[in-house]
Design a protein around this motif. Structure first.
Motif, PDB file in Angstrom:
ATOM      1  N   UNK A   1       0.847  -1.188   0.000  1.00  0.00           N
ATOM      2  CA  UNK A   1       0.000   0.000   0.000  1.00  0.00           C
ATOM      3  C   UNK A   1       0.882   1.236   0.000  1.00  0.00           C
ATOM      4  N   UNK A   2       0.389   2.389  -0.493  1.00  0.00           N
ATOM      5  CA  UNK A   2      -0.912   2.559  -1.142  1.00  0.00           C
ATOM      6  C   UNK A   2      -0.933   1.890  -2.513  1.00  0.00           C
ATOM      7  N   UNK A   3      -2.132   1.602  -3.005  1.00  0.00           N
ATOM      8  CA  UNK A   3      -2.290   0.975  -4.312  1.00  0.00           C
ATOM      9  C   UNK A   3      -3.658   1.351  -4.873  1.00  0.00           C
ATOM     10  N   UNK A   4      -3.832   1.130  -6.130  1.00  0.00           N
ATOM     11  CA  UNK A   4      -5.116   1.443  -6.777  1.00  0.00           C
ATOM     12  C   UNK A   4      -5.458   0.335  -7.767  1.00  0.00           C
ATOM     13  N   UNK A   5      -6.751   0.028  -7.904  1.00  0.00           N
ATOM     14  CA  UNK A   5      -7.145  -0.995  -8.880  1.00  0.00           C
ATOM     15  C   UNK A   5      -7.007  -0.482 -10.296  1.00  0.00           C
ATOM     16  N   UNK A   6      -7.001  -1.399 -11.241  1.00  0.00           N
ATOM     17  CA  UNK A   6      -6.935  -1.013 -12.649  1.00  0.00           C
ATOM     18  C   UNK A   6      -7.565  -2.116 -13.483  1.00  0.00           C
TER      19      UNK A   6
END
Length: 226
Positions: free
Chosen positions: A99-104
């Motif tokens: 983290x942090x991370x974001x979906x794609x």
């Protein structure tokens, strides 16, 4: 189509492969209010030479229902676009294990720009239909023979609008987690390969092959010497 450099395919043959392996396209051209968009199957003209080049300069063949208003809008030499979509799937941030991370969303898409050439001759229209059957039975079917159905083809032929599509330019988007480290790309690929869906398995296989092709190209690239 906007394609960041990292998602481009250096080998233009990848664009042609997507057209061949995922031939259901969206034909887009100008309409009275918004562009017309029709989903239809496409094949390469059988005279197209085999090779590792991209789709630029080749001719594709397609057909649609003449009752579709899109057909009436097509003019000889008119500009149009074909959009082909390959396998795709959601990437959950959980696979990154940080983290942090974001979906794609990973996906493959090829856009072709070119000229439409409507076919008005009935026999030539039937030939496009027959060539389409031959191509798809060879690549996706069970070898079905159309000989006993040719009279049926002739009966429905007047309702078919066939056309040629002359490719002038092509773009391809291969968004396959290239921005991630090799370790994370492998986890993403493995996740798709074990998600229990055919789409996930296809995407995983494509990601492995695309990644392998990139590594092979890098390992065989010439290096400078003294």
């Amino acid at each position: 189509m906007y394609v960041p450099t990292i998602y481009q395919a250096e080998d233009r043959a990848w664009l042609r492969r997507v057209v061949e392996q995922y031939p259901l396209a969206t034909l887009v051209s100008n309409g009275p209010r918004v562009p017309y968009a029709t989903h239809l199957p496409m094949i390469f003209n059988p005279d197209t030479p085999a090779g590792d080049a991209g789709p630029e300069g080749v001719t594709l063949l397609g057909h649609l229902n003449r009752a579709n208003a899109h057909w009436d809008s097509l003019t000889d030499g008119g500009d149009a676009q074909l959009i082909f979509t390959g396998p795709h799937g959601y990437v959950t941030p959980a696979v990154y294990e940080s983290t942090p991370a974001a979906p794609t969303w990973n996906f493959v898409s090829v856009h072709l720009l070119g000229k439409v050439r409507p076919i008005t001759d009935f026999e030539e229209t039937l030939r496009v239909v027959q060539l389409t059957v031959q191509a798809y039975e060879k690549d996706f079917g069970d070898g079905w023979e159309m000989d006993t159905s040719l009279d049926y083809f002739r009966a429905i032929g007047p309702a078919v609008g066939a056309f040629r599509f002359e490719v002038e330019s092509a773009d391809g988007m291969f968004k396959l987690s290239q921005e991630q480290s090799p370790e994370i790309r492998k986890r993403v690929t493995d996740r798709f390969g074990t998600d229990g869906t055919w789409r996930g398995r296809e995407l995983a296989a494509l990601m492995r092959e695309f990644d392998h092709a990139g590594r092979t190209r890098e390992s065989t690239a010439p290096t400078g010497g003294a």
